[in-house]
Design an enzyme around this catalytic site. Structure first.
Site, PDB file in Angstrom:
ATOM      1  N   HIS A   1      -5.736   2.908  -8.322  1.00 40.09           N
ATOM      2  CA  HIS A   1      -4.700   2.364  -8.619  1.00 40.09           C
ATOM      3  C   HIS A   1      -3.445   2.693  -8.092  1.00 40.09           C
ATOM      4  O   HIS A   1      -2.650   1.765  -7.609  1.00 40.09           O
ATOM      5  CB  HIS A   1      -4.591   2.919 -10.214  1.00 40.09           C
ATOM      6  CG  HIS A   1      -3.551   2.155 -10.903  1.00 40.09           C
ATOM      7  ND1 HIS A   1      -2.891   2.763 -12.120  1.00 40.09           N
ATOM      8  CD2 HIS A   1      -2.703   0.966 -10.688  1.00 40.09           C
ATOM      9  CE1 HIS A   1      -1.940   1.890 -12.514  1.00 40.09           C
ATOM     10  NE2 HIS A   1      -1.762   1.003 -11.760  1.00 40.09           N
TER      11      HIS A   1
ATOM     12  N   ARG B   1       4.429  -0.169   0.578  1.00 37.40           N
ATOM     13  CA  ARG B   1       4.219   0.578   1.892  1.00 37.40           C
ATOM     14  C   ARG B   1       2.849   0.235   2.277  1.00 37.40           C
ATOM     15  O   ARG B   1       1.948   1.065   2.309  1.00 37.40           O
ATOM     16  CB  ARG B   1       4.292   2.063   1.248  1.00 37.40           C
ATOM     17  CG  ARG B   1       5.736   2.584   0.884  1.00 37.40           C
ATOM     18  CD  ARG B   1       5.490   3.989   0.236  1.00 37.40           C
ATOM     19  NE  ARG B   1       4.435   4.265  -0.311  1.00 37.40           N
ATOM     20  CZ  ARG B   1       4.458   4.217  -1.573  1.00 37.40           C
ATOM     21  NH1 ARG B   1       5.648   3.857  -2.436  1.00 37.40           N
ATOM     22  NH2 ARG B   1       3.565   4.586  -2.469  1.00 37.40           N
TER      23      ARG B   1
ATOM     24  N   ASP C   1       4.241   5.170 -17.967  1.00 33.88           N
ATOM     25  CA  ASP C   1       2.785   4.987 -17.659  1.00 33.88           C
ATOM     26  C   ASP C   1       2.306   5.778 -16.250  1.00 33.88           C
ATOM     27  O   ASP C   1       3.274   5.998 -15.581  1.00 33.88           O
ATOM     28  CB  ASP C   1       2.820   3.336 -17.343  1.00 33.88           C
ATOM     29  CG  ASP C   1       1.327   2.884 -17.527  1.00 33.88           C
ATOM     30  OD1 ASP C   1       0.390   3.631 -17.867  1.00 33.88           O
ATOM     31  OD2 ASP C   1       1.183   1.597 -17.215  1.00 33.88           O
TER      32      ASP C   1
END
Length: 200
Positions: free
Chosen positions: A147, A156, A140
């Site tokens: 996104h 993070r 993917d």
């Protein structure tokens, strides 16, 4: 499967003998013809290929049994008689294009095949679908910078978007088990993100 080039099957002036396909608001006019894997709802029938036209599904398994197509279109149609469309995809773009051209011709208002095909139509509200291909595994890609940033923020928080995102595509392994037909529920896997109360 490779995308089909725009050709005569996309002519906006085409009309179908399936009257619901000619409705201005139809999602499935003769110019569309999307493939699926289906069977009659709540039946024990085997799944097989179909094509949406108007508010109907044309049963490609039953159509194959009539022997009306020839050449590459017939070979592609035979692949659609199977429960999934992997074999059709393996035949390549030329076979898919030949099948599309044959189906378009068969569904046009002037088609000589209208009578034998009418009894092979099943209302869409009377069928159920499965994923049209057996998916072994897939990769993917992040759909957008938004996104990638949203996912990066989970791992993070202080540096969600890595600098390389802007210069090369970023991909990750996807779970084949998460691919389902629209409208079906499935259990989301629970990982450390979920345990922290964040959506994965």
């Amino acid at each position: 499967m490779a995308m089909t080039a725009i050709n005569a099957t996309h002519d906006p002036n085409l009309r179908s003998w399936v009257s619901s396909a000619n409705a201005p608001a139809s999602d499935y006019p003769i110019q569309n013809l999307p493939l699926c894997a289906f069977r009659r709802a709540r039946s024990a029938e085997p799944f097989r290929g179909g094509v949406a036209i108007g508010d109907q599904v044309l049963d490609l398994g039953a159509l194959h049994g009539l022997g009306l197509f020839d050449g590459l279109a017939a070979q592609a149609l035979a692949a659609c008689a199977q429960p999934v469309l992997n074999t059709l995809m393996g035949l390549g773009a030329q076979a898919s294009a030949a099948l599309r051209a044959a189906l378009s011709a068969a569904l046009r208002t002037d088609s000589a095949l209208a009578d034998p095909l009418r009894s092979r139509l099943i209302p869409q509200n009377a069928v159920e679908y499965r994923v049209a291909a057996d998916v072994g595994d897939y990769t993917d890609f992040y759909a957008s910078i938004h996104h990638a940033t949203a996912v990066g923020r989970l791992f993070r928080p202080d540096n969600p978007l890595l600098p390389n995102y802007k210069w090369l595509p970023i991909a990750y392994h996807g779970r084949a088990s998460s691919i389902r037909v629209s409208g079906y529920e499935f259990v989301r896997p629970r990982d450390r993100c979920c345990r922290r109360g964040r959506a994965a």
